[in-house]
Scaffold this motif. Sequence first.
Motif, PDB file in Angstrom:
ATOM      1  N   VAL A   1       7.164 -32.137 -22.272  1.00 17.39           N
ATOM      2  CA  VAL A   1       7.749 -33.485 -22.245  1.00 17.39           C
ATOM      3  C   VAL A   1       7.692 -34.060 -20.826  1.00 17.39           C
ATOM      4  N   ASN A   2       8.113 -33.254 -19.870  1.00 22.12           N
ATOM      5  CA  ASN A   2       8.061 -33.715 -18.472  1.00 22.12           C
ATOM      6  C   ASN A   2       6.636 -34.014 -18.023  1.00 22.12           C
TER       7      ASN A   2
ATOM      8  N   ARG B   1       1.936 -40.083 -17.821  1.00 23.32           N
ATOM      9  CA  ARG B   1       1.871 -41.427 -18.361  1.00 23.32           C
ATOM     10  C   ARG B   1       2.481 -42.445 -17.386  1.00 23.32           C
TER      11      ARG B   1
ATOM     12  N   ILE C   1       3.898 -34.891 -19.821  1.00 27.54           N
ATOM     13  CA  ILE C   1       3.265 -36.110 -20.321  1.00 27.54           C
ATOM     14  C   ILE C   1       4.021 -37.363 -19.866  1.00 27.54           C
ATOM     15  N   LEU C   2       5.323 -37.194 -19.648  1.00 24.80           N
ATOM     16  CA  LEU C   2       6.128 -38.302 -19.141  1.00 24.80           C
ATOM     17  C   LEU C   2       5.623 -38.725 -17.761  1.00 24.80           C
TER      18      LEU C   2
END
Lengths: 118, 347
Positions: free
Chosen positions: B20-21, B27, B23-24
């Motif tokens: 999660v971190n 992006r 791709i956060l």
Amino acid sequence: MAHETAIDPKIFQELKALVGADFIGELIETFFEEAPVIIKRLEEAHQANNPEVFRRNAHSLKSNAASFGAKRLSEQAKALEMLGRSGELGQTGDSIKLLSIEYKRVAEELKRLRHDSK
Amino acid sequence: MTRSKMHGPGRLLVVEDNKVNRILLQRGLEQEGHAVTAAANGKEALELLQRQPFDIVLLDIEMPEMNGFEVLKACLGDTRLREIPIIITSASDEIDSVVKCIEMGADDYLRKPLNPVLLRARVNASLEKKRLRDEQRRLFDTLATSEVADELLKEGFALGGKHVEASVLFCDIRSFTSMAESQDPSETMELLNTYFTLIFEPIKEHGGIVNQIVGDGIMAIFGAPIPRADHREQAVLAAIEMLGLLKDFNQEQKLRGKLQIEIGIGIAAGRVIAGFTGTQERAIFTCIGDTVNLASRIQNHTKIAGKPLLIDENARQGLAENFQIELLDSITFRGKSQPVAVFSVNY
């Protein structure tokens, strides 16, 4: 009586601004994939009395929850992380259950917010 | 009030094991216009760093297997990777780890969860830092070997000097002025630039640093700022190569019916005072002392002697048997009381 939401709207909006409204859905989806696995690993680590694996998973969940603004979930994960660091996993069984319940609340809230984004 | 974007896009590497971190962050940075590559662990990160150029690394400290400290250490220990700014990303209760990383040499840190405004500010600051470092390196690389450049960039420079043993080389084009007068100025410049291109390479290759260009003359130093025991030999080898390259160049010029260049090289070795001189804002690396003066005089003498490469006794002592050396003369240079033995090197 208004009750505290599971997600801090300000933080969520900031996140949405950071990654873009067209990507927030994918991010939430990834969280939905990862979080249950983490919670499962917490349970397993508790069973196997493995503080290091326990700590690392709690740390990850704390971090992800905070990113979405899920403050209560993040705090709970942080508490579990500290227990993992101390090596004392004996008392954590109930805490994991509570965390699991909080996660469900968070997930519901995120689904709602995701729907509103479309 | 928003500041206008001052910087172009950067090439960023995000190292983060948490999906999660990862791709956060990837992006979020892509939204700012950067080209972002993501690695899920330290090993992957180091492989990518070896294969592609990056402007910044955003590094998570807390990773299983190879953790952030180890990646940091690997980067800082590599001459090429060392110049890439590293921003540590950490959870807010890891301040001890952050401090440790900064002490090790990380450039900056960002707390998770990431604040978009801070992220942008820190990334831009590091991009600026990287660009300055790249420019500095370009400047140094033009005048010195990358070895010397590495040393200078690592240690920085302090004004002041110290005694070192070095070889000093002076090189001039013979009868440049009259040559220049007989040609179109643009042709003269072109010739000069070709000549510089030809002679800088051998100097660099033999560990020398060109520290001065005055008109058509250059001064190069071997054995400083990085000491080397074989500075005399390297200086003479560089000179021989310079002459060889000029010879080829002249043959081509002759075929084209164009002007040929004759050069004179003087080398002297011994104690010099070496260091950075000038001010903090504007300084050059240089050497001073008798050895330097002697090298210059010997170079000048090449005109009189009719030999292109002359060296002093001290330089000669650093050469192995296979060099063809001829004692030319014992010369008392003007302003000196003692005669100096001058040798011609045949090549």
